[in-house]
Scaffold this motif. Structure first.
Motif, PDB file in Angstrom:
ATOM      1  N   VAL A  37      36.610  54.362  24.617  1.00 11.46           N
ATOM      2  CA  VAL A  37      37.566  53.542  25.360  1.00 11.46           C
ATOM      3  C   VAL A  37      36.921  53.109  26.671  1.00 11.46           C
ATOM      4  O   VAL A  37      36.107  53.830  27.250  1.00 11.46           O
ATOM      5  N   SER A  94      43.069  48.415  25.035  1.00  7.53           N
ATOM      6  CA  SER A  94      43.185  49.856  25.290  1.00  7.53           C
ATOM      7  C   SER A  94      42.500  50.267  26.596  1.00  7.53           C
ATOM      8  O   SER A  94      42.489  51.456  26.939  1.00  7.53           O
ATOM      9  N   SER A  95      41.941  49.318  27.323  1.00 11.85           N
ATOM     10  CA  SER A  95      41.175  49.646  28.534  1.00 11.85           C
ATOM     11  C   SER A  95      42.049  50.314  29.588  1.00 11.85           C
ATOM     12  O   SER A  95      43.219  49.973  29.770  1.00 11.85           O
ATOM     13  N   SER A 149      34.895  50.098  13.547  1.00 15.97           N
ATOM     14  CA  SER A 149      35.896  49.341  14.299  1.00 15.97           C
ATOM     15  C   SER A 149      36.996  48.863  13.361  1.00 15.97           C
ATOM     16  O   SER A 149      37.823  48.034  13.720  1.00 15.97           O
ATOM     17  N   THR A 155      46.238  58.920  20.156  1.00 12.33           N
ATOM     18  CA  THR A 155      45.139  59.014  19.190  1.00 12.33           C
ATOM     19  C   THR A 155      44.909  60.421  18.659  1.00 12.33           C
ATOM     20  O   THR A 155      44.338  60.586  17.577  1.00 12.33           O
ATOM     21  N   SER A 208      38.041  47.223  19.756  1.00 15.13           N
ATOM     22  CA  SER A 208      38.908  46.994  18.595  1.00 15.13           C
ATOM     23  C   SER A 208      40.161  47.850  18.692  1.00 15.13           C
ATOM     24  O   SER A 208      40.447  48.658  17.808  1.00 15.13           O
ATOM     25  N   PRO A 209      40.934  47.677  19.767  1.00 19.24           N
ATOM     26  CA  PRO A 209      42.073  48.581  20.000  1.00 19.24           C
ATOM     27  C   PRO A 209      43.167  48.509  18.951  1.00 19.24           C
ATOM     28  O   PRO A 209      43.811  49.522  18.656  1.00 19.24           O
ATOM     29  N   ASN A 210      43.368  47.328  18.367  1.00 19.25           N
ATOM     30  CA  ASN A 210      44.483  47.180  17.432  1.00 19.25           C
ATOM     31  C   ASN A 210      44.289  47.948  16.127  1.00 19.25           C
ATOM     32  O   ASN A 210      45.255  48.216  15.414  1.00 19.25           O
ATOM     33  N   THR A 237      42.789  50.968  15.990  1.00 17.65           N
ATOM     34  CA  THR A 237      42.476  52.366  16.299  1.00 17.65           C
ATOM     35  C   THR A 237      43.312  53.349  15.500  1.00 17.65           C
ATOM     36  O   THR A 237      42.782  54.216  14.788  1.00 17.65           O
ATOM     37  N   PHE A 294      46.648  57.895  26.176  1.00 23.55           N
ATOM     38  CA  PHE A 294      45.713  57.509  25.123  1.00 23.55           C
ATOM     39  C   PHE A 294      45.449  58.685  24.183  1.00 23.55           C
ATOM     40  O   PHE A 294      45.414  58.530  22.954  1.00 23.55           O
ATOM     41  N   SER A 347      37.420  51.901  19.931  1.00 25.86           N
ATOM     42  CA  SER A 347      38.646  51.354  20.513  1.00 25.86           C
ATOM     43  C   SER A 347      38.358  50.500  21.736  1.00 25.86           C
ATOM     44  O   SER A 347      39.210  49.713  22.160  1.00 25.86           O
ATOM     45  N   HIS A 348      37.152  50.613  22.281  1.00 25.35           N
ATOM     46  CA  HIS A 348      36.826  49.845  23.487  1.00 25.35           C
ATOM     47  C   HIS A 348      36.714  48.357  23.203  1.00 25.35           C
ATOM     48  O   HIS A 348      36.772  47.552  24.131  1.00 25.35           O
TER      49      HIS A 348
END
Length: 349
Positions: free
Chosen positions: A233, A291-292, A181, A311, A203-205, A207, A307, A200-201
């Motif tokens: 995600v 990121s959800s 993460s 990525t 800890s999106p920042n 990613t 997304f 990312s689910h």
């Protein structure tokens, strides 16, 4: 964005399932395990590539604490889908024990087992102490633990003669993934030439930075000749955007309870989530869930493609914290439909 990036479509890559075998309010772990197997059997039918279970401890909403046992339960009840850990928290275990457990799983279900590894405890410090008996390891020796584990499967990787053998385990080809993460495991996975899975689910920042580090540090190995990155995600899909947003309030409450340190089962959805949190809590939850992807099939399809554009993932793993089991099944079915997973599976086979 380059033409190369535009060319990667959600209908071209594998999709997989992340499951924590959730315990819902009013439910039992037995219910959770039945639902997990039911979801896995549907996921296999719909064309999902792999089904991973996560190790967490002392969490009232998670039944997958004995992860290897639940993996066996799922693998026994399915026939084609890959089954594995997302992940095993290696600092909680002796590497030999994990080698033997996954050697056993691979011997029972040849060619279907994945071993995803993390370096966090997956729990609080008191529970970590109960698991490990001491806290001399805080994850700093993760590379050494990983090297020891890999050598049990392949003694040629050992720095010296192996005096202890993993039976079963030795000589088996069990794919090892590093989970992360942040950037630490991304760099390590790259340097070792291992596949990498990013969380990312929650800890999106981090990613894009982690994926960049993984690709930057990647060195070809016996395992991979080029980087392979899977990104997890949250996806909550339903027939309408309104219904999906309603279902997603369960996930929002789950993270709100983490912020409040409330250890409770998964809660039913609510009509007005804003009535439950203050502005600080709302900001904290939304940051972790940034990121959800929530919506109807068309909304989800568009956001999944965005997304993937961002990525450039080689595979996407879907997590869906949904209270009602039938609604959870439907969410995964929608993702399978919009990404043509069944057609993909037939092409791969």
């Amino acid at each position: 964005m380059s033409e190369n990036k535009k060319a990667k479509r959600i209908t071209d890559i594998p999709f997989s399932v992340l499951d924590l075998s959730p315990i819902v309010e009013g439910g039992t772990p037995s219910d959770s395990f039945r639902n997990t197997l039911d979801l896995a059997q549907h996921a296999e039918k719909w064309g999902y590539h792999r089904y991973w279970l996560a190790e967490h401890h002392n969490i009232s909403a998670v039944a997958s604490s004995a992860t290897s046992v639940v993996i066996c339960h799922v693998a026994q009840g399915t026939s084609k889908i890959r089954v594995g850990s997302g992940g095993i928290m290696l600092p909680n275990h002796a590497p030999l024990v994990i080698a033997e457990q996954f050697g056993t799983l691979e011997s029972l279900f040849p060619g279907r087992i994945d071993l995803g590894l993390g370096r966090a405890p997956g729990t609080d410090q008191l529970t970590a102490h109960a698991l490990r008996r001491d806290l001399r390891s805080h994850g700093e020796d993760f590379p050494e633990q990983l090297a020891e584990l890999r050598a049990y499967f392949d003694p040629s990787l050992a720095s010296g003669r192996m005096h202890v053998r993993a039976v079963p385990g030795e000589g088996l080809n069990i794919p090892i993934w590093l989970l992360g993460s942040s950037g630490y495991s991304a760099q390590l996975a790259g340097m070792l030439g291992l596949p990498f899975a990013f969380a990312s689910h929650f800890s999106p920042n981090n990613t894009l930075v982690a994926l960049q580090l993984y690709r930057q540090y990647f060195k070809p190995s016996k395992v991979l000749d080029k980087p392979y990155a899977m990104v997890a995600v949250n996806v909550i899909a339903a027939e309408t955007d309104e219904e999906a947003r309603y279902l997603a309030t369960t996930m929002q409450q789950q993270f709100l309870n983490l912020v409040r340190n409330h250890n409770v089962p998964l809660q039913p959805p609510v009509d007005n989530i804003d009535a439950l949190w203050n502005e600080y809590e709302k900001e904290a939850v939304e940051q972790q869930l940034g990121s959800s992807i929530i919506g109807n099939p068309e909304t989800v399809k568009e956001k999944l493609q965005n997304f993937l554009d961002d990525t450039q993932a080689d595979e996407i793993m879907i997590n869906a914290s949904i209270f009602d089991h039938q609604a959870r099944l439907r969410s995964y079915e929608i993702v399978a439909d919009i990404t043509n997973l069944q057609e993909q599976r037939e092409t791969r086979i």
